[in-house]
Design an enzyme around this catalytic site. Structure first.
Site, PDB file in Angstrom:
ATOM      1  N   SER A 117      -1.948  -9.733   1.661  1.00  0.00           N
ATOM      2  CA  SER A 117      -1.627  -8.473   0.997  1.00  0.00           C
ATOM      3  C   SER A 117      -0.968  -7.523   1.985  1.00  0.00           C
ATOM      4  O   SER A 117      -1.201  -7.586   3.190  1.00  0.00           O
ATOM      5  CB  SER A 117      -2.903  -7.816   0.466  1.00  0.00           C
ATOM      6  N   ASP A 118      -0.105  -6.638   1.456  1.00  0.00           N
ATOM      7  CA  ASP A 118       0.277  -5.496   2.280  1.00  0.00           C
ATOM      8  C   ASP A 118      -0.998  -4.688   2.521  1.00  0.00           C
ATOM      9  O   ASP A 118      -1.969  -4.781   1.764  1.00  0.00           O
ATOM     10  CB  ASP A 118       1.348  -4.655   1.583  1.00  0.00           C
ATOM     11  N   CYS A 119      -0.995  -3.892   3.572  1.00  0.00           N
ATOM     12  CA  CYS A 119      -2.263  -3.334   4.047  1.00  0.00           C
ATOM     13  C   CYS A 119      -2.901  -2.378   3.045  1.00  0.00           C
ATOM     14  O   CYS A 119      -2.290  -1.387   2.643  1.00  0.00           O
ATOM     15  CB  CYS A 119      -2.045  -2.668   5.401  1.00  0.00           C
TER      16      CYS A 119
END
Length: 772
Positions: free
Chosen positions: A291-293
């Site tokens: 995932s993006d953060c």
């Protein structure tokens, strides 16, 4: 005090032993499977003779449920009883090893790393071998820092989103607006990073991001955490999926990152059609999905996609997410299992993918120094060769937009003094853009020009915002007394950056007024140099005859000033081409940034996006770029008719047009071969970028034109080369219909290279009915 030879040797020995001791202290200890650890000695997951999958299955069988939960996040917990250290997955290497992610840091023997030009600049070179070579050098330095205990081996780069809207603050990180160029950049840079090693091994693990339809950060009240990108099947297949598909299938990337936004109402990190079915299923990703953060937390907290955090954790993992950048899965996965929303086998599937990548990286093979890249160290970072490559990359990415007269190149003999003006004339960090690290060193534009001739420096503005004209006087006087004037203007990260989209395309503040006043006062030729990631509407300077030349340098990296000077003084013959369209300011009034449609719509007045679908006026078109040579193209050989074999079992055409479905064509090796004669009639050797476009037959759903091939060739002055061009029919001459089906239009395709146009008739022939 007098020392005997024996005493001197004694001290020398002590110093040598101390150096060895310090070196050993700073070196990375084994992440896992330390040969001195009796607890893991002989365990199958440490046996390098077994396959990675067998080793991972053995390791999974030994982990407790709690230990598994701790491995689902970027800051993965240690498992001391199995000899596993903690590991930070998040490192960045967009255009050089960066300290943006917590997995990598600078200091001690690693004070910095080679800072290559920002990606948009490197993309302008259209040089695929350069893209791969940069990746190779970056991974050398990354491995060296890993061996020294200062970095990781998992790098969440490159960013291959389409530069769809000129206002996007992160467009600078991308290879531009064309999906085929973005895909080719992705596969080449990833190959360079990952090493193309035998036996599925990885030098470092790259990551193509952000999947998908992510190209808005914060515009007019809409931010990436709340944005729902409404994308048709046609646009998804034709534009947004193209670079990611190539990154996975041709580049063999080890990871893909899902984005913050929703696509058609579903968060990308919770959409099984995108993650499980497409990335891992159709494209067969051999790696992990991250995932993006805080993306999982975002679709719970900001988008309110699920009612409970446990549902969010379950949705993400079941959709195909393997690793969470952030703590969300570590906190809420246990609860999801307790509630029956997840099974432990779902967690095992996710960990199988991440642990396999770590196995492929050699992280479970014991002592790093005994492995294939174990010899890399501080001496392999910021080497002269690496820094020379950064300089060459900057040279190749610089684009000459205008050269009236011609005004360039300058001559040290004729231009004995040069006024160097502008807020970007003596900058350092600005040149490396965002997602950068600490550079080995810098050469500013002022320093670069000063190597050729005497300079008079007057910034004219304190910074790129240029809020007043108080400093104009010194700049005007400098221009009035110099033999030539170079204005280095443009943008920086305070104007365009992550979470900072632009409001407009004009030069900020009073920059335009400074350019015009200095050009009016200049005694000699006036050259405008622009630093920016996105396009700038400089139509005023294009029209002004007193501005003799315009140069776009992008964000040219640590050696940017030297590269700019080499172009201005003719040591390097510019060959870069724009990887994005430069629109006029009024274009923005017709296209909300939130509208994802690429194609124009006559009924609504929507003009379309990018060179593929927008046919209106521009400041400079995609692919524009001049040089100091005169290049002539001649078509030496090309077929007039090409036949596509199709499967006779199917109805191969659509209901409304004569177009064969790609899935029904025999696509293997189905390429058209052309030969071009490229002649340099100028007096300077130079590199030339050949851009080959195709326009499909009228009446189909395709673009106005589409780049189908490109090549970088070096042509000596007065020389001529025969350049072969191969165009894969199914990949590049196909179009996508409104249902998202890729088809090859039958009929007359127009192939054009520069001023040369060639009509190619594509016809179909059945293979015959196949009996089962």
């Amino acid at each position: 005090m007098t020392m005997t030879t024996t005493t001197i040797l004694h001290y020398v020995l002590i110093i040598c032993l101390l150096a060895i001791s310090l070196s050993t202290a700073n070196a990375r200890r084994p992440f896992a499977c330390d040969p001195t650890n009796a607890a893991v000695k002989g365990l199958p997951f440490c046996n390098v003779r077994l396959s990675a999958s067998d080793r991972v299955r053995d390791l999974l069988g030994r982990l407790t449920f709690k230990e598994k939960i701790g491995l689902l996040v970027d800051k993965a917990s240690a498992v001391p009883r199995l000899g596993m250290d903690e590991y930070e997955w998040w490192s960045e290497a967009l255009h050089g090893v960066s300290n943006v992610g917590p997995g990598t840091r600078f200091g001690g023997e690693f004070p910095g790393a080679t800072a290559f030009p920002q990606v948009i600049t490197t993309a302008a070179s259209f040089n695929t071998s350069l893209w791969e070579e940069i990746g190779r050098v970056v991974s050398d330095e990354a491995r060296a820092m890993y061996n020294g205990g200062m970095g990781g081996l998992t790098y969440w780069s490159p960013n291959i989103n389409i530069f769809r809207d000129p206002r996007w603050g992160r467009g600078q990180e991308t290879p531009g607006e064309d999906p085929i160029v973005a895909g080719e950049y992705a596969s080449r840079y990833v190959r360079g990073l990952q090493g193309n090693l035998p036996g599925d091994r990885l030098k470092v693990a790259a990551c193509c991001k952000h999947y998908t339809a992510y190209d808005l950060d914060n515009w007019s009240g809409t931010d990436r955490f709340h944005f729902n990108a409404k994308v048709s099947k046609q646009e998804m297949v034709d534009t947004f999926e193209v670079p990611f598909r190539q990154c996975v299938m041709q580049g063999k990337v080890a990871s893909v990152m899902c984005s913050y936004n929703q696509v058609n109402g579903i968060p990308t990190c919770a959409d099984p059609r995108l993650l499980r079915d497409t990335i891992r299923g159709a494209w067969r990703l051999n790696g992990y999905i991250v995932s993006d953060c805080d993306s999982v937390g975002v679709f719970y907290d900001n988008q309110h996609y699920t009612t409970t955090p446990e549902e969010a954790a379950a949705d993400a993992i079941k959709a195909g997410l393997d690793l969470d950048c952030g703590p969300f899965l570590a906190v809420h996965t246990q609860g999801a299992v307790n509630r029956g929303l997840l099974k432990e086998t779902d967690i095992d599937s996710a960990l199988f993918n991440t642990l396999t990548v770590q196995m492929r990286l050699g992280m479970f093979d014991g002592e790093p120094s005994s492995q294939i890249f174990g010899n890399l160290g501080p001496r392999d970072v910021c080497t002269p060769a690496n820094q020379e490559l950064a300089l060459e990359a900057a040279r190749q990415g610089i684009v000459l937009l205008k050269n009236h007269g011609p005004s360039l190149p300058l001559s040290p003999k004729r231009h004995r003094t040069v006024a160097v003006i502008g807020p970007n004339s003596d900058v350092t960090v600005t040149m490396i853009g965002n997602y950068a690290g600490i550079a080995c060193g810098y050469t500013t534009p002022l320093q670069g020009i000063s190597r050729y001739t005497k300079t008079a420096h007057a910034p004219g503005c304190k910074n790129v915002h240029c809020k007043n004209a108080h400093l104009f006087g010194d700049a005007i006087r400098a221009a009035r007394h110099a033999d030539a004037t170079v204005l280095v203007m443009g943008l920086d990260q305070s104007i365009e950056a992550e979470f900072k989209d632009r409001d407009g395309l004009l030069l900020p503040g009073y920059q335009q007024e400074l350019v015009s006043k200095v050009a009016a006062a200049s005694r000699g030729p006036t050259i405008l140099v622009l630093m920016s990631g996105g396009p700038v509407d400089v139509s005023f300077a294009e029209r002004d005859p007193r501005v003799g030349a315009i140069v776009w340098a992008g964000y040219p990296g640590q050696a940017g000033g030297a590269a700019i000077a080499d172009v201005l003084f003719g040591t390097h013959n510019p060959g870069g081409k724009l990887p994005m369209t430069w629109y006029h300011q009024d274009y923005l009034t017709k296209v909300p940034m939130t509208t994802m449609d690429m194609r124009s719509n006559q009924a609504t007045g929507y003009p379309g996006r990018t060179y593929r679908f927008y046919n209106g006026p521009v400041v400079y078109p995609f692919g524009h770029g001049l040089g100091y040579s005169n290049i002539i193209h001649t078509l030496a050989n090309a077929p007039a008719i090409f036949t596509v074999p199709v499967d006779g079992r199917h109805k191969n055409t659509s209901a409304t047009t004569d177009a064969v479905r790609v899935t029904h064509a025999k696509c293997g090796g189905l390429s058209i071969s052309l030969q071009m004669d490229v002649k340099n009639t100028g007096s300077k050797d130079g590199s030339h970028t050949m851009l080959v476009y195709s326009t499909p037959p009228v009446g189909h759903w395709g673009p106005h034109k589409q780049l189908v091939a490109f090549a970088k060739v070096r042509v000596p002055a007065g020389g001529q080369l025969k350049v072969p061009i191969n165009i894969h029919v199914c990949k590049f001459l196909s179009v996508v219909d409104r249902s998202g089906i890729r088809r090859i239009p039958m009929g007359q395709h127009s192939i054009h290279i520069g001023d040369v146009k060639h009509m190619l008739s594509i016809q179909s022939t059945p293979l015959g009915v196949i009996k089962n």
